[in-house]
Design a protein around this motif. Structure first.
Motif, short mmCIF file in Angstrom:
data_model
loop_
_atom_site.label_atom_id
_atom_site.label_comp_id
_atom_site.label_asym_id
_atom_site.label_seq_id
_atom_site.Cartn_x
_atom_site.Cartn_y
_atom_site.Cartn_z
N ASN A 173 0.86 -1.18 0.00
CA ASN A 173 0.00 0.00 0.00
C ASN A 173 0.89 1.22 0.00
O ASN A 173 1.54 1.54 1.01
CB ASN A 173 -0.91 -0.02 1.23
N SER A 234 -18.20 1.29 -3.70
CA SER A 234 -17.05 0.38 -3.69
C SER A 234 -16.94 -0.37 -5.01
O SER A 234 -17.91 -0.46 -5.76
CB SER A 234 -17.14 -0.62 -2.53
N PHE A 290 -12.11 -2.41 -3.28
CA PHE A 290 -11.63 -1.03 -3.25
C PHE A 290 -12.77 -0.19 -2.69
O PHE A 290 -13.75 0.10 -3.38
CB PHE A 290 -11.27 -0.55 -4.65
N PRO A 307 -5.96 4.37 -6.87
CA PRO A 307 -5.43 3.76 -5.64
C PRO A 307 -4.03 3.21 -5.88
O PRO A 307 -3.79 2.54 -6.89
CB PRO A 307 -6.42 2.64 -5.34
#
Length: 396
Positions: A173, A234, A290, A307
């Motif tokens: 991440n 999402s 997500f 992202p």
């Protein structure tokens, strides 16, 4: 309707040039030729992706053609930060021993900060060269491998990387608010013969060697064409692996890796597609969601979502269709929507991605979504990468 998907295969390249090194103490007296096993120097130049203008698309993701355009890395964490070079040579008893193990570091703009890429190696034998980039992301102590030690066959080939958190499949991440971001690991292995130098200052070029990022990433562009009261809650992607090999495993490229020494430095191809590969036999595949802090209002203007999440390569097998004529797509997405007032949640689930048959490392899947309240359709496009060669003293 959904209009979809960019599948990007890109790579970083290491270009290797051999120049014969003078070892005058070992010169034979009358011939002027160096004896067998004399040293030659191995040196590196580094190649990085370069953007090419223009957009083209295609439906098939495994065979390259002219309808491609090229992109470059998105951030510094997709570049070389460290590069370890481990060179093996054959021993008399049939094993391989470590001839060199050296770590070279780079600045954020790609300049070499330590050492030089210069390796004196014995000629007249086959070398195994491991290129290991950004090793801090791999749970293995490469620095503990000493020069002259015996290499245990398959040690590096069987190394794996996996998510360290409790999320199941999120490998790294690198979001803006995350401390201690991860440089994406990459690597390759090559075997090639290095001839004996015939004379002082003789040269041998191994041509172009590349390293491959061990990660998959996603981005999204979403348009609501006839439902401007919709909000995105999402996005779920089905089929991500929970582990992968660190090095490419049984990986086939198009164009092929080629035989080192057959190309001169500077004659690189403009990108490579991964067409086949292996993953560990005990890997499990899971969905990943997500999710967003709050519902995102959608309109006819595309909403870009980027992202900075990275995942393992995956390899699902497509299930046969009901009539047995063709296989269903192994991958699908699900989208959760709400109306602007937060009421009447709508779920579009298991939307297949019919032309995303594989999901190898070094891939960026860009999801272009055009939706309504009624249905969703998906198509996959590709954007591979070109390369630019930079000499060792220039940096990236």
């Amino acid at each position: 309707m959904f209009k979809l998907f960019e599948h990007i295969v890109y790579s970083i390249i290491a270009c290797v040039m051999f120049a014969a090194c003078a070892d005058r103490a070992e010169m034979t007296e009358n011939t002027g030729h160096l004896p067998a096993g004399s040293l030659i120097n191995l040196s590196f130049a580094v190649v990085v992706p370069d953007a090419v203008d223009g957009e083209r698309s295609r439906a098939v993701v495994t065979i390259p053609d002219d309808n491609n355009y090229f992109e470059r890395e998105a951030n510094k964490y997709e570049k070389l930060h460290t590069l370890r070079v481990i060179i093996l040579r054959p021993s008399a008893n049939g094993t391989k021993v470590v001839e060199h193990n050296r770590l070279v570091t780079f600045s954020d703009d790609g300049a070499i900060l330590s050492d030089v890429l210069d390796f004196p190696v014995r000629g007249g034998e086959t070398k195994t060269v491991y290129l290991i980039a950004n090793e801090a992301a791999v749970d293995y102590d490469f620095s503990g491998i000493s020069k002259g030690s015996v290499y245990s066959s398959g040690t590096f080939e069987n190394l794996t990387v996996s998510p360290k958190g409790d999320n199941g499949v999120l490998l790294y991440n690198n979001s803006e608010n995350i401390a201690g971001k991860t440089y994406i690991p990459m690597g390759e292995v090559y075997d090639f013969y290095v001839p004996n130098p015939k004379e002082d200052n003789d040269k041998f070029s191994a041509g172009t060697l590349f390293v491959t990022r061990a990660a998959v990433k996603f981005s999204f562009s979403i348009t609501a064409r006839d439902g401007e009261d919709l909000c995105l809650k999402s996005i779920l992607f089905n089929g991500l692996a929970d582990r992968e090999y660190f090095l490419p495993h049984n990986t086939v490229y198009n164009p092929a890796k080629g035989n080192p020494g057959t190309q001169k430095p500077g004659t690189e191809t403009t990108g490579r597609f991964i067409t086949s590969y292996s993953i560990p036999s005990d890997v499990n595949h899971h969905p990943f969601t997500f999710s967003f802090d709050k519902p995102i209002p959608l309109s006819a203007e595309p909403k870009e979502l980027l992202p900075v999440f990275y995942f393992c390569e995956s390899k699902l097998h497509a299930a046969p269709s009901s009539d047995g004529s063709s296989a269903k797509s192994p991958y699908s997405i699900g989208i959760t929507l709400t109306e602007a007032d937060g009421k009447n949640e709508l779920l579009l689930e298991s939307v297949p991605l019919p032309n995303l048959p594989i999901l190898p490392r070094n891939t960026h899947v860009k999801v272009n979504i055009s939706l309504t309240k009624a249905n969703a359709n998906c198509v996959v496009d590709i954007r591979p990468y070109s390369e630019v060669i930079l000499e060792p003293d220039f940096g990236l």
